[in-house]
Design an enzyme around this catalytic site. Structure first.
Site, short mmCIF file in Angstrom:
data_model
loop_
_atom_site.label_atom_id
_atom_site.label_comp_id
_atom_site.label_asym_id
_atom_site.label_seq_id
_atom_site.Cartn_x
_atom_site.Cartn_y
_atom_site.Cartn_z
N ASN A 33 -1.75 -0.08 6.70
CA ASN A 33 -1.43 -1.41 7.43
C ASN A 33 -0.53 -1.99 6.21
O ASN A 33 -0.48 -3.34 6.38
CB ASN A 33 -2.51 -2.27 7.76
CG ASN A 33 -3.68 -2.38 6.52
OD1 ASN A 33 -3.44 -2.05 5.39
ND2 ASN A 33 -4.49 -3.30 6.82
N LYS A 57 0.79 -1.23 0.00
CA LYS A 57 0.02 -0.01 -0.09
C LYS A 57 0.88 1.56 0.11
O LYS A 57 2.25 1.13 0.31
CB LYS A 57 -0.76 0.08 1.14
CG LYS A 57 -2.15 -1.33 1.16
CD LYS A 57 -2.95 -1.15 2.13
CE LYS A 57 -4.07 -2.32 2.17
NZ LYS A 57 -4.95 -1.91 3.36
N HIS A 111 -2.34 -5.41 1.51
CA HIS A 111 -3.48 -6.16 1.29
C HIS A 111 -3.35 -7.42 0.84
O HIS A 111 -2.41 -7.80 0.30
CB HIS A 111 -4.63 -5.31 0.19
CG HIS A 111 -5.65 -6.14 -0.13
ND1 HIS A 111 -6.75 -6.09 0.45
CD2 HIS A 111 -5.70 -7.02 -1.23
CE1 HIS A 111 -7.64 -6.78 0.09
NE2 HIS A 111 -7.18 -7.49 -1.18
N TYR A 134 -12.39 -1.87 -4.00
CA TYR A 134 -13.01 -2.08 -2.60
C TYR A 134 -14.63 -1.75 -2.60
O TYR A 134 -15.24 -1.47 -1.47
CB TYR A 134 -12.33 -0.85 -1.78
CG TYR A 134 -10.82 -1.22 -1.10
CD1 TYR A 134 -10.51 -2.40 -0.53
CD2 TYR A 134 -9.94 -0.41 -1.73
CE1 TYR A 134 -9.46 -2.89 -0.05
CE2 TYR A 134 -8.51 -0.72 -1.22
CZ TYR A 134 -8.61 -1.97 -0.33
OH TYR A 134 -7.00 -2.31 0.23
N GLU A 194 -9.79 -10.89 -7.71
CA GLU A 194 -8.77 -9.74 -7.35
C GLU A 194 -7.49 -9.65 -8.36
O GLU A 194 -7.09 -8.66 -8.78
CB GLU A 194 -8.25 -9.48 -5.87
CG GLU A 194 -9.50 -9.38 -4.88
CD GLU A 194 -9.25 -9.22 -3.42
OE1 GLU A 194 -8.00 -9.45 -3.16
OE2 GLU A 194 -9.82 -8.89 -2.57
P1 CMP Z 1 -7.56 -4.32 3.38
O1 CMP Z 1 -6.86 -5.80 3.81
O2 CMP Z 1 -6.82 -3.71 2.42
O3 CMP Z 1 -9.13 -4.69 3.27
C1 CMP Z 1 -9.84 -3.49 3.53
C2 CMP Z 1 -9.05 -2.25 4.24
O4 CMP Z 1 -10.08 -1.19 4.85
C3 CMP Z 1 -8.16 -2.90 5.38
O5 CMP Z 1 -7.37 -3.55 4.71
C4 CMP Z 1 -8.04 -1.57 6.09
O6 CMP Z 1 -7.05 -0.82 5.43
C5 CMP Z 1 -9.21 -0.84 5.73
N1 CMP Z 1 -10.14 -0.99 7.29
C6 CMP Z 1 -10.58 -1.85 7.52
N2 CMP Z 1 -11.63 -1.79 8.54
C7 CMP Z 1 -11.33 -0.50 8.88
C8 CMP Z 1 -11.68 0.25 9.97
N3 CMP Z 1 -12.56 -0.22 11.04
N4 CMP Z 1 -11.40 1.57 10.12
C9 CMP Z 1 -10.22 1.88 9.05
N5 CMP Z 1 -9.93 1.36 8.15
C10 CMP Z 1 -10.31 -0.30 7.81
#
Ligand code: CMP
Length: 134
Positions: A113, A11, A116, A50, A127
């Protein structure tokens, strides 16, 4: 166990921190990298990718974040790849991820984070096709 494909995205936070190479090393140790590219997602691409989250309160911020800078997208292949990659990533919230996981070592919080990963075999296929030709 079956041969599976999972979609990884390094990311914008991790690319900006210049740790995409270190993350790639960890991925290569465990998976066959069958495709890889660096790109800057458009808002349309991020919204479509998303779309499953579009009713969630964090969706607008997620789209802003995922379009804030370049990402590296990879198709990873291996036995039991979905589960094994999710273990390698760690919990979604980097502050709660286990020691030694990618999200613990390179992420910051729930949104920033670092990576993904697909959450099921079906989504791994869907995906991967979103970004790469068969
Ligand atoms: P990812 O695995 O990319 O899938 C969806 C993304 O949304 C997730 O990682 C996080 O980066 C984000 N995400 C999921 N839950 C939350 C939340 N409660 N608050 C903020 N971001 C979130």
């Amino acid at each position: 166990m079956a041969l599976e494909t999972t979609l990884s995205i390094i990311k914008p936070d991790a690319v900006a921190k210049k740790v995409s190479g270190r993350i790639l090393s960890r991925l290569e140790e465990q998976f066959n990298v069958v495709a890889m590219k660096k790109l800057h997602l458009t808002r349309e691409q991020a919204q479509a990718f998303y779309a499953v989250h579009k009713e969630r309160p964090f969706y607008p911020a997620l789209i802003d974040f995922m379009t804030s800078g370049p990402v590296v997208v990879l198709a990873l292949e291996g036995e039991d790849a979905i589960k094994r990659y999710r273990e390698l990533m760690g919990a979604t919230d980097s502050t709660k991820a286990a020691a030694g996981t990618i999200r613990k070592d390179f992420g910051t919080d729930m949104q920033k984070n670092a990576v993904h990963g697909s959450d099921s075999v079906e989504n791994g296929i869907r995906e991967t096709r979103f970004f790469f030709a068969p």
